[in-house]
Write an enzyme that holds these catalytic residues in place. Sequence first.
Site, mmCIF file in Angstrom:
data_model
loop_
_atom_site.group_PDB
_atom_site.id
_atom_site.type_symbol
_atom_site.label_atom_id
_atom_site.label_comp_id
_atom_site.label_asym_id
_atom_site.label_seq_id
_atom_site.Cartn_x
_atom_site.Cartn_y
_atom_site.Cartn_z
ATOM 1 N N ARG A 56 0.847 -1.209 0.000
ATOM 2 C CA ARG A 56 0.000 0.000 0.000
ATOM 3 C C ARG A 56 0.882 1.260 0.000
ATOM 4 O O ARG A 56 0.643 2.220 -0.693
ATOM 5 C CB ARG A 56 -0.901 0.056 1.253
ATOM 6 C CG ARG A 56 -1.715 -1.182 1.575
ATOM 7 C CD ARG A 56 -3.035 -1.210 0.854
ATOM 8 N NE ARG A 56 -2.924 -1.529 -0.544
ATOM 9 C CZ ARG A 56 -2.639 -2.742 -1.040
ATOM 10 N NH1 ARG A 56 -2.433 -3.773 -0.258
ATOM 11 N NH2 ARG A 56 -2.562 -2.930 -2.342
ATOM 12 N N GLN A 86 -10.893 8.822 6.948
ATOM 13 C CA GLN A 86 -10.648 7.421 7.318
ATOM 14 C C GLN A 86 -9.438 6.891 6.555
ATOM 15 O O GLN A 86 -8.992 5.776 6.785
ATOM 16 C CB GLN A 86 -11.869 6.565 6.982
ATOM 17 C CG GLN A 86 -13.094 6.923 7.795
ATOM 18 C CD GLN A 86 -14.330 6.220 7.266
ATOM 19 O OE1 GLN A 86 -14.542 5.031 7.488
ATOM 20 N NE2 GLN A 86 -15.164 6.950 6.547
ATOM 21 N N ASN A 87 -8.930 7.708 5.638
ATOM 22 C CA ASN A 87 -7.826 7.241 4.801
ATOM 23 C C ASN A 87 -6.499 7.309 5.541
ATOM 24 O O ASN A 87 -6.234 8.244 6.291
ATOM 25 C CB ASN A 87 -7.744 8.076 3.519
ATOM 26 C CG ASN A 87 -9.002 7.929 2.681
ATOM 27 O OD1 ASN A 87 -9.775 7.004 2.902
ATOM 28 N ND2 ASN A 87 -9.205 8.828 1.743
ATOM 29 N N HIS A 104 -8.027 6.591 11.130
ATOM 30 C CA HIS A 104 -7.500 5.223 11.085
ATOM 31 C C HIS A 104 -5.977 5.179 10.955
ATOM 32 O O HIS A 104 -5.426 4.176 10.528
ATOM 33 C CB HIS A 104 -8.172 4.446 9.938
ATOM 34 C CG HIS A 104 -9.642 4.231 10.168
ATOM 35 N ND1 HIS A 104 -10.536 3.910 9.171
ATOM 36 C CD2 HIS A 104 -10.384 4.295 11.310
ATOM 37 C CE1 HIS A 104 -11.750 3.805 9.690
ATOM 38 N NE2 HIS A 104 -11.688 4.030 10.978
ATOM 39 N N THR A 171 -17.066 7.506 1.045
ATOM 40 C CA THR A 171 -17.043 6.469 2.095
ATOM 41 C C THR A 171 -18.376 5.737 2.088
ATOM 42 O O THR A 171 -19.431 6.360 1.938
ATOM 43 C CB THR A 171 -16.753 7.044 3.505
ATOM 44 O OG1 THR A 171 -17.037 6.020 4.479
ATOM 45 C CG2 THR A 171 -17.566 8.281 3.834
HETATM 46 P P1 OAD Z 1 -15.245 1.686 1.117
HETATM 47 O O1 OAD Z 1 -14.455 0.894 0.146
HETATM 48 O O2 OAD Z 1 -16.109 0.972 2.062
HETATM 49 O O3 OAD Z 1 -16.164 2.724 0.327
HETATM 50 C C1 OAD Z 1 -15.644 3.496 -0.717
HETATM 51 C C2 OAD Z 1 -16.697 4.456 -1.215
HETATM 52 O O4 OAD Z 1 -16.089 5.269 -2.213
HETATM 53 C C3 OAD Z 1 -17.924 3.796 -1.855
HETATM 54 O O5 OAD Z 1 -19.103 4.398 -1.344
HETATM 55 C C4 OAD Z 1 -17.746 4.094 -3.335
HETATM 56 O O6 OAD Z 1 -18.972 4.222 -4.029
HETATM 57 C C5 OAD Z 1 -17.012 5.426 -3.282
HETATM 58 N N1 OAD Z 1 -16.259 5.784 -4.498
HETATM 59 C C6 OAD Z 1 -15.736 4.995 -5.454
HETATM 60 N N2 OAD Z 1 -15.122 5.704 -6.408
HETATM 61 C C7 OAD Z 1 -15.236 6.999 -6.045
HETATM 62 C C8 OAD Z 1 -14.798 8.240 -6.607
HETATM 63 N N3 OAD Z 1 -14.110 8.285 -7.728
HETATM 64 N N4 OAD Z 1 -15.119 9.382 -5.958
HETATM 65 C C9 OAD Z 1 -15.829 9.348 -4.795
HETATM 66 N N5 OAD Z 1 -16.257 8.218 -4.218
HETATM 67 C C10 OAD Z 1 -15.970 7.059 -4.834
HETATM 68 O O7 OAD Z 1 -14.189 2.654 1.872
HETATM 69 P P2 OAD Z 1 -14.338 3.422 3.263
HETATM 70 O O8 OAD Z 1 -15.740 3.798 3.542
HETATM 71 O O9 OAD Z 1 -13.304 4.491 3.277
HETATM 72 O O10 OAD Z 1 -10.427 0.799 7.583
HETATM 73 O O11 OAD Z 1 -13.889 2.309 4.270
HETATM 74 C C11 OAD Z 1 -13.801 2.620 5.633
HETATM 75 C C12 OAD Z 1 -12.720 1.810 6.296
HETATM 76 O O12 OAD Z 1 -12.887 0.431 5.989
HETATM 77 C C13 OAD Z 1 -11.321 2.096 5.824
HETATM 78 O O13 OAD Z 1 -10.749 3.230 6.467
HETATM 79 C C14 OAD Z 1 -10.580 0.848 6.165
HETATM 80 C C15 OAD Z 1 -11.600 -0.147 5.674
HETATM 81 O O14 OAD Z 1 -11.557 -1.379 6.212
HETATM 82 C C16 OAD Z 1 -9.443 0.092 8.153
HETATM 83 O O15 OAD Z 1 -8.615 -0.545 7.512
HETATM 84 C C17 OAD Z 1 -9.470 0.160 9.641
#
Ligand code: OAD
Length: 228
Positions: A56, A86-87, A104, A171
């Site tokens: 990563r 969360q990134n 995170h 997110t």
């Molecule tokens: P997710 O992978 O769960 O969600 C990503 C979101 O980004 C989805 O709603 C997609 O539709 C959206 N998306 C995709 N392409 C996009 C773009 N070009 N512009 C805007 N949005 C877009 O990721 P997170 O919600 O960040 O934690 O996940 C939360 C946490 O889960 C992370 O911080 C990580 C993961 O497990 C840990 O590792 C503790």
Amino acid sequence: MKKLVVLSGAGMSAESGLRTFREMGGLWEEYDVQEVASPGGWEKDRELVLRFYNERRKQLLETHPNRGHIALAELEKDYDVSIVTQNVDDLHERAGSSKVLHLHGELRKSQSTADSSLVYDIDGWELNLGALCEKGAQLRPNVVWFGEAVPAIEEAAVLVAAADLLVIIGTSMNVYPAAGLINYVSPSVPVYLIDPNEVSMAGSTGIRVIRKGAGEGVDELINILKGE
Ligand code: OAD
């Protein structure tokens, strides 16, 4: 200046070429989250965990902030912007945002396994077995794993509660406590959601949805704000 709080997730960095977690082709499709992102996984196979985060980190060093990150940084001219992300990447900082809170943790930092308050910058992309803190304990990535506390959550809740405007970007709002931050926003505060896909947020009403990717979506948000 009005306080604008951004809550960002993996989709914020998708247009920089970093994979999200839960979409098709996302990281949690290829990797078992318990194996690479939990204290149990670390106990079982430290090398596998270090390799996952090294990969990563290597990708992060090869990529750049996208238009969305840059537009958010530029918004500081007109708003008091706080980013709660969360990134674990540093793309908001590299774009020029001055107030970024990492819920995170941070990929480019390590922490001591003996004392989590000992945090160090990682030089380059590799963190390997044998890298030790000043107390002689193995270093691990400075990221929050599933099952661990999120130390920055209280500070984040205070920021959201004081917001005049909340913007959620990229997110899936699946992971708590981060997803629960929406509950701290004052009822009269406008909430915008930028995401190209549908995001379900139980119990939240009146959210203004901009169904676009981060780059185009932030541009559209700025146009809306200018018109208000
Ligand atoms: P997710 O992978 O769960 O969600 C990503 C979101 O980004 C989805 O709603 C997609 O539709 C959206 N998306 C995709 N392409 C996009 C773009 N070009 N512009 C805007 N949005 C877009 O990721 P997170 O919600 O960040 O934690 O996940 C939360 C946490 O889960 C992370 O911080 C990580 C993961 O497990 C840990 O590792 C503790």
